[in-house]
Design a protein around this motif. Structure first.
Motif, mmCIF file in Angstrom:
data_model
loop_
_atom_site.group_PDB
_atom_site.id
_atom_site.type_symbol
_atom_site.label_atom_id
_atom_site.label_comp_id
_atom_site.label_asym_id
_atom_site.label_seq_id
_atom_site.Cartn_x
_atom_site.Cartn_y
_atom_site.Cartn_z
ATOM 1 N N PRO A 272 26.084 -20.596 5.287
ATOM 2 C CA PRO A 272 24.662 -20.296 5.454
ATOM 3 C C PRO A 272 24.165 -19.114 4.609
ATOM 4 O O PRO A 272 23.000 -19.063 4.237
ATOM 5 N N ALA A 273 25.026 -18.173 4.282
ATOM 6 C CA ALA A 273 24.613 -17.020 3.477
ATOM 7 C C ALA A 273 24.220 -17.422 2.059
ATOM 8 O O ALA A 273 23.527 -16.670 1.375
ATOM 9 N N ALA A 274 24.618 -18.606 1.622
ATOM 10 C CA ALA A 274 24.278 -19.058 0.275
ATOM 11 C C ALA A 274 22.774 -19.232 0.095
ATOM 12 O O ALA A 274 22.271 -19.165 -1.025
ATOM 13 N N LEU A 275 22.033 -19.431 1.170
ATOM 14 C CA LEU A 275 20.579 -19.599 1.063
ATOM 15 C C LEU A 275 19.900 -18.366 0.478
ATOM 16 O O LEU A 275 18.896 -18.483 -0.215
ATOM 17 N N ALA A 276 20.407 -17.199 0.738
ATOM 18 C CA ALA A 276 19.796 -15.971 0.234
ATOM 19 C C ALA A 276 19.844 -15.889 -1.288
ATOM 20 O O ALA A 276 19.063 -15.162 -1.892
ATOM 21 N N PHE A 277 20.725 -16.634 -1.913
ATOM 22 C CA PHE A 277 20.869 -16.589 -3.371
ATOM 23 C C PHE A 277 20.147 -17.727 -4.075
ATOM 24 O O PHE A 277 20.248 -17.865 -5.292
#
Length: 156
Positions: free
Chosen positions: A62-67
């Motif tokens: 889910p942290a990939a969305l920030a990039f």
């Protein structure tokens, strides 16, 4: 001064063989969990968990969305065709109170099915994003067409 115990070849060989033979068997496909969702992540065979290529990557990270650089939407569908069968050999058990299996090779009638995935991401600022994902996961759609148990009264 640290002293190390010297191991002989026989000890190392014995330890190695013991470890190898003490490992249990691995039975794959007791269910199904994909290594990547969407075309890009499936092609990476699991290594896409560390990348932010498209919004569906948030299914595994889910942290990939920030990039992500902008608002994005993605839809994909995969064709899945596992070969599922089992083989029974030998005669059914005649022991009272037990049942035997009918000797045969049985294949699943379900050959192909589709696995959809849908995702969207919305960029809030340089460090934040919101996303939504829908993806399929789970069993392997197995459907055996014949009676398995040697019980004439059984409907299965």
């Amino acid at each position: 001064m640290v002293q190390y115990e010297k191991y002989s070849f026989e000890k190392i060989y014995f330890i190695t063989i013991t470890i190898l033979f003490s490992c249990s068997q691995i039975f794959p496909t007791g269910g199904y969990f994909r290594h990547g969702y969407g075309i890009k992540y499936s092609a990476l065979a699991g290594s896409g968990v560390s990348l932010s290529l498209s919004p569906i990557g948030a299914a595994t990270n889910p942290a990939a969305l920030a990039f992500m650089n902008s608002n994005e939407y993605e839809f994909s569908i995969a064709l899945f065709s596992p070969l599922r069968n089992y083989t029974v050999s030998g005669n059914p058990s005649g022991f009272p109170g037990t049942f035997g299996l009918i000797p045969a090779k049985v294949e699943s009638e379900s050959k192909y099915f589709f696995i959809p995935s849908l995702a969207a991401s919305w960029k809030i600022n340089d460090n934040s994003a919101v996303g939504a994902m829908i993806y399929a996961n789970g069993g392997m759609n197995t459907n055996y067409p014949v009676k398995t148990f040697y019980d004439p009264n059984s409907p299965l």
